[in-house]
Design a protein around this motif. Structure first.
Motif, mmCIF file in Angstrom:
data_model
loop_
_atom_site.group_PDB
_atom_site.id
_atom_site.type_symbol
_atom_site.label_atom_id
_atom_site.label_comp_id
_atom_site.label_asym_id
_atom_site.label_seq_id
_atom_site.Cartn_x
_atom_site.Cartn_y
_atom_site.Cartn_z
ATOM 1 N N GLU A 46 5.765 2.276 -4.111
ATOM 2 C CA GLU A 46 4.943 1.493 -3.191
ATOM 3 C C GLU A 46 3.467 1.771 -3.415
ATOM 4 O O GLU A 46 2.639 0.863 -3.382
ATOM 5 C CB GLU A 46 5.323 1.794 -1.744
ATOM 6 C CG GLU A 46 6.648 1.216 -1.317
ATOM 7 C CD GLU A 46 7.031 1.616 0.097
ATOM 8 O OE1 GLU A 46 6.247 2.323 0.769
ATOM 9 O OE2 GLU A 46 8.126 1.228 0.533
ATOM 10 N N GLU A 47 3.123 3.032 -3.640
ATOM 11 C CA GLU A 47 1.720 3.391 -3.890
ATOM 12 C C GLU A 47 1.220 2.767 -5.188
ATOM 13 O O GLU A 47 0.092 2.273 -5.250
ATOM 14 C CB GLU A 47 1.583 4.916 -3.939
ATOM 15 C CG GLU A 47 0.157 5.388 -4.020
ATOM 16 C CD GLU A 47 -0.662 5.025 -2.800
ATOM 17 O OE1 GLU A 47 -1.884 4.807 -2.948
ATOM 18 O OE2 GLU A 47 -0.104 4.937 -1.687
ATOM 19 N N LYS A 48 2.064 2.754 -6.214
ATOM 20 C CA LYS A 48 1.681 2.113 -7.476
ATOM 21 C C LYS A 48 1.450 0.618 -7.273
ATOM 22 O O LYS A 48 0.504 0.053 -7.819
ATOM 23 C CB LYS A 48 2.761 2.322 -8.540
ATOM 24 C CG LYS A 48 2.777 3.697 -9.141
ATOM 25 C CD LYS A 48 3.851 3.783 -10.214
ATOM 26 C CE LYS A 48 3.941 5.157 -10.821
ATOM 27 N NZ LYS A 48 5.028 5.241 -11.820
ATOM 28 N N ASN A 49 2.319 -0.014 -6.490
ATOM 29 C CA ASN A 49 2.169 -1.450 -6.233
ATOM 30 C C ASN A 49 0.883 -1.749 -5.475
ATOM 31 O O ASN A 49 0.220 -2.752 -5.722
ATOM 32 C CB ASN A 49 3.375 -1.984 -5.462
ATOM 33 C CG ASN A 49 4.605 -2.094 -6.324
ATOM 34 O OD1 ASN A 49 4.526 -2.150 -7.550
ATOM 35 N ND2 ASN A 49 5.763 -2.099 -5.697
ATOM 36 N N LYS A 50 0.509 -0.872 -4.541
ATOM 37 C CA LYS A 50 -0.736 -1.073 -3.792
ATOM 38 C C LYS A 50 -1.936 -0.986 -4.712
ATOM 39 O O LYS A 50 -2.891 -1.740 -4.585
ATOM 40 C CB LYS A 50 -0.870 -0.021 -2.683
ATOM 41 C CG LYS A 50 -0.009 -0.266 -1.496
ATOM 42 C CD LYS A 50 -0.251 0.812 -0.445
ATOM 43 C CE LYS A 50 0.663 0.659 0.731
ATOM 44 N NZ LYS A 50 0.456 1.739 1.715
ATOM 45 N N ARG A 51 -1.893 -0.054 -5.651
ATOM 46 C CA ARG A 51 -3.022 0.131 -6.559
ATOM 47 C C ARG A 51 -3.113 -0.995 -7.577
ATOM 48 O O ARG A 51 -4.199 -1.369 -7.995
ATOM 49 C CB ARG A 51 -2.921 1.469 -7.274
ATOM 50 C CG ARG A 51 -3.160 2.632 -6.359
ATOM 51 C CD ARG A 51 -3.124 3.935 -7.080
ATOM 52 N NE ARG A 51 -3.329 5.028 -6.133
ATOM 53 C CZ ARG A 51 -3.305 6.283 -6.460
ATOM 54 N NH1 ARG A 51 -3.079 6.648 -7.709
ATOM 55 N NH2 ARG A 51 -3.494 7.210 -5.553
ATOM 56 N N ASN A 52 -1.976 -1.539 -7.978
ATOM 57 C CA ASN A 52 -1.965 -2.606 -8.967
ATOM 58 C C ASN A 52 -2.280 -3.964 -8.358
ATOM 59 O O ASN A 52 -2.697 -4.878 -9.050
ATOM 60 C CB ASN A 52 -0.614 -2.662 -9.684
ATOM 61 C CG ASN A 52 -0.383 -1.464 -10.568
ATOM 62 O OD1 ASN A 52 -1.323 -0.795 -10.982
ATOM 63 N ND2 ASN A 52 0.870 -1.176 -10.858
ATOM 64 N N ASN A 53 -2.077 -4.118 -7.072
ATOM 65 C CA ASN A 53 -2.326 -5.378 -6.381
ATOM 66 C C ASN A 53 -3.450 -5.187 -5.371
ATOM 67 O O ASN A 53 -3.204 -4.900 -4.205
ATOM 68 C CB ASN A 53 -1.062 -5.870 -5.661
ATOM 69 C CG ASN A 53 0.072 -6.149 -6.616
ATOM 70 O OD1 ASN A 53 -0.151 -6.525 -7.757
ATOM 71 N ND2 ASN A 53 1.286 -5.961 -6.162
ATOM 72 N N PRO A 54 -4.703 -5.338 -5.806
ATOM 73 C CA PRO A 54 -5.804 -5.155 -4.857
ATOM 74 C C PRO A 54 -5.743 -6.224 -3.762
ATOM 75 O O PRO A 54 -5.191 -7.308 -3.962
ATOM 76 C CB PRO A 54 -7.057 -5.328 -5.724
ATOM 77 C CG PRO A 54 -6.603 -6.104 -6.910
ATOM 78 C CD PRO A 54 -5.151 -5.771 -7.109
ATOM 79 N N PRO A 55 -6.283 -5.926 -2.593
ATOM 80 C CA PRO A 55 -6.245 -6.899 -1.496
ATOM 81 C C PRO A 55 -7.021 -8.160 -1.854
ATOM 82 O O PRO A 55 -7.982 -8.130 -2.633
ATOM 83 C CB PRO A 55 -6.897 -6.165 -0.327
ATOM 84 C CG PRO A 55 -7.635 -5.033 -0.937
ATOM 85 C CD PRO A 55 -6.966 -4.709 -2.238
#
Length: 93
Positions: A46-55
């Motif tokens: 989940e943390e990797k996905n947050k970093r790869n998908n900026p808001p």
């Protein structure tokens, strides 16, 4: 409830009830640690996905504009209350 005497498939005599209970505890511990490890892996993904998908910047800009409008409205309300308080003050001479 588990009866330690019913665990005869471990081929342990009746005097080894503590050993039977220890085996059950070990199995439960292994299952708990497996679940904990899986949860940690999910958290990392989940943390990797947050970093790869900026808001989305458009969403952030819209939210900031709404917050600015709300702040301006509240500032106006506070100023209006101050004016009314000074005018209607019972302590005014």
């Amino acid at each position: 409830m588990v009866n330690p005497d019913s665990l005869d498939f471990f081929d342990i005599e009746e005097g080894g009830q503590a050993a039977k209970i220890d085996i059950i505890g070990s199995f439960i511990t292994i299952i708990g640690e497996s679940i904990s490890t899986y949860a940690a892996v999910l958290a990392i993904e989940e943390e990797k996905n947050k970093r790869n998908n900026p808001p989305n910047n458009d969403v952030l800009v819209t939210e900031l504009k709404e917050m600015k409008a709300q702040i301006q409205y509240l500032t106006g309300e506070i100023q209006s209350l101050k004016k009314n308080q000074n005018r209607d003050s019972p302590w005014r001479l």
